[in-house]
Design a protein around this motif. Structure first.
Motif, PDB file in Angstrom:
ATOM      1  N   MET A 124       0.827  -1.199   0.000  1.00 26.55           N
ATOM      2  CA  MET A 124       0.000   0.000   0.000  1.00 26.55           C
ATOM      3  C   MET A 124       0.865   1.254   0.000  1.00 26.55           C
ATOM      4  SD  MET A 124      -3.280  -0.630   2.509  1.00 26.55           S
ATOM      5  CE  MET A 124      -2.365  -1.343   3.868  1.00 26.55           C
ATOM      6  N   ARG A 125       0.286   2.316  -0.476  1.00 26.43           N
ATOM      7  CA  ARG A 125       0.922   3.625  -0.435  1.00 26.43           C
ATOM      8  C   ARG A 125       0.371   4.344   0.806  1.00 26.43           C
ATOM      9  NH1 ARG A 125       3.578   6.976  -4.067  1.00 26.43           N
ATOM     10  NH2 ARG A 125       3.055   9.216  -3.979  1.00 26.43           N
ATOM     11  N   ILE A 126       1.247   4.630   1.767  1.00 26.90           N
ATOM     12  CA  ILE A 126       0.807   5.149   3.060  1.00 26.90           C
ATOM     13  C   ILE A 126       1.495   6.483   3.340  1.00 26.90           C
ATOM     14  CG2 ILE A 126       0.684   4.726   5.535  1.00 26.90           C
ATOM     15  CD1 ILE A 126       0.837   1.737   4.935  1.00 26.90           C
ATOM     16  N   ALA A 127       0.703   7.513   3.592  1.00 26.32           N
ATOM     17  CA  ALA A 127       1.233   8.804   4.039  1.00 26.32           C
ATOM     18  C   ALA A 127       1.140   8.855   5.557  1.00 26.32           C
ATOM     19  CB  ALA A 127       0.449   9.950   3.421  1.00 26.32           C
ATOM     20  N   ALA A 133      -2.281   8.715  -1.615  1.00 17.79           N
ATOM     21  CA  ALA A 133      -2.125   7.588  -0.686  1.00 17.79           C
ATOM     22  C   ALA A 133      -3.383   6.719  -0.640  1.00 17.79           C
ATOM     23  CB  ALA A 133      -1.814   8.113   0.714  1.00 17.79           C
ATOM     24  N   ASP A 134      -3.168   5.447  -0.364  1.00 17.01           N
ATOM     25  CA  ASP A 134      -4.285   4.542  -0.063  1.00 17.01           C
ATOM     26  C   ASP A 134      -4.725   4.697   1.388  1.00 17.01           C
ATOM     27  OD1 ASP A 134      -4.136   3.068  -2.646  1.00 17.01           O
ATOM     28  OD2 ASP A 134      -2.189   2.439  -1.853  1.00 17.01           O
ATOM     29  N   VAL A 135      -3.756   4.971   2.259  1.00 18.28           N
ATOM     30  CA  VAL A 135      -4.007   5.140   3.690  1.00 18.28           C
ATOM     31  C   VAL A 135      -3.228   6.358   4.164  1.00 18.28           C
ATOM     32  CG1 VAL A 135      -3.726   4.132   5.993  1.00 18.28           C
ATOM     33  CG2 VAL A 135      -4.333   2.661   4.068  1.00 18.28           C
ATOM     34  N   VAL A 136      -3.869   7.174   4.984  1.00 19.24           N
ATOM     35  CA  VAL A 136      -3.188   8.300   5.627  1.00 19.24           C
ATOM     36  C   VAL A 136      -3.264   8.081   7.131  1.00 19.24           C
ATOM     37  CG1 VAL A 136      -3.156  10.783   6.033  1.00 19.24           C
ATOM     38  CG2 VAL A 136      -3.737   9.902   3.758  1.00 19.24           C
ATOM     39  N   ILE A 137      -2.108   7.959   7.773  1.00 21.66           N
ATOM     40  CA  ILE A 137      -2.052   7.839   9.236  1.00 21.66           C
ATOM     41  C   ILE A 137      -1.728   9.221   9.792  1.00 21.66           C
ATOM     42  CG2 ILE A 137      -0.966   6.732  11.203  1.00 21.66           C
ATOM     43  CD1 ILE A 137      -0.224   4.394   9.412  1.00 21.66           C
TER      44      ILE A 137
END
Length: 283
Positions: free
Chosen positions: A1-4, A50-54
């Motif tokens: 995944m692409r995660i920011a 992003a797919d997910v942003v934390i």
């Protein structure tokens, strides 16, 4: 995944980067890349694709929040709104890191995920504002409350070590009637790595197992290091500070445990962290 990851240079952010880097494409966003009080944050988040942003960035100086509640709200409330709007634009899942201080601290048992929130200080109020924004704007979200984090450069463990290295003549004084859940940042990061691979959206409490007072926490730190520094209990009312901490906010990890995401006792996690600190000093 692409995660920011916002707040990538912070205590939890560094643990997230170290934990997730092998399996995912990361976009670390520190303060130099993202100013949360600026509406342009929406565009910056959207541009990550992003797919997910934390969203781990926050104004976490609880006494600073008490001195300037408007700044606390601008960073933790409005800033979270901008991140959420950026996530919505690109349909990214959002992970919002919240806090035990959204609770009043007047209970008799550890708080579960669906207990009513009632923060009693500006920090908790600003973080609850962030929770409410996320729930309103993002259907695919995880709200993860943590507490008493240690694992980075600035935390309670390091404060105790600093004070114990040059203690006052009367020894150290620690609050015995503020109760919580000490939590190792790397354990939270491992839990989050598992959580984001599910679609069980909602609110979670990610803390190490067990509860203690600040006094008991300090005593365990000194015990594990073999230090005989005198330690004396005091009451919350005797410790003068700008913020009013909630006195009893242990968190119960029920939702995560139902998915098989559990956490070791805080004493074991502390031992791992102290071993890391020893290795740093020797290297």
């Amino acid at each position: 995944m692409r995660i920011a990851i916002t707040g990538a240079n912070g205590q939890l952010g560094r643990a997230l980067v170290a934990t997730l880097a092998d399996q995912h494409e990361l976009i670390p966003l520190g303060h130099d890349q993202l100013e949360l009080t600026d509406p342009a944050t929406v565009d910056h988040i959207a541009a990550t694709g992003a797919d997910v942003v934390i969203h781990a960035a926050a104004y976490t100086n609880v006494d600073g929040c008490a001195r300037d509640p408007i700044l606390a709200y601008r960073v933790n409330g409005l800033g979270t709104r901008y991140v959420a709007l950026g996530c919505r634009r690109i349909q990214a899942t959002m992970v919002y890191i919240s806090t035990n201080e959204v609770f009043a601290g007047d209970g008799q048992r550890p708080y579960v995920e669906d207990d009513p929130t009632r923060p009693i200080n500006p920090y908790g109020q600003s973080k609850l504002a962030g929770e409410q924004v996320v729930r309103t704007l993002i259907s695919q979200h995880f709200i993860v409350r943590v507490a008493w984090l240690f694992g980075g450069e600035r935390n309670f463990v390091r404060t105790v070590l600093r004070l114990a290295s040059n203690p006052p003549a009367q020894g150290l004084r620690m609050v015995a009637d503020e109760i919580g859940s000490p939590t190792y940042t790397y354990d939270v990061a491992i839990g989050l790595a598992r959580l984001i691979n599910t679609d069980y959206y909602g609110t979670y409490h990610f803390v190490n197992d067990g509860i203690c007072s600040r006094y008991e926490f300090a005593a365990e730190i000194l015990r594990q290091l073999g230090m005989s520094t005198p330690l004396h209990p005091i009451r919350l009312r005797d410790f003068q500070r700008d913020s009013t901490p909630p006195p009893y906010t242990p968190l119960a990890n029920l939702a995560g445990a139902a998915l098989g995401i559990t956490f070791r006792p805080w004493q074991e996690a502390l031992a791992v962290y102290l071993a890391r600190l020893r290795n740093e000093l020797l290297s």
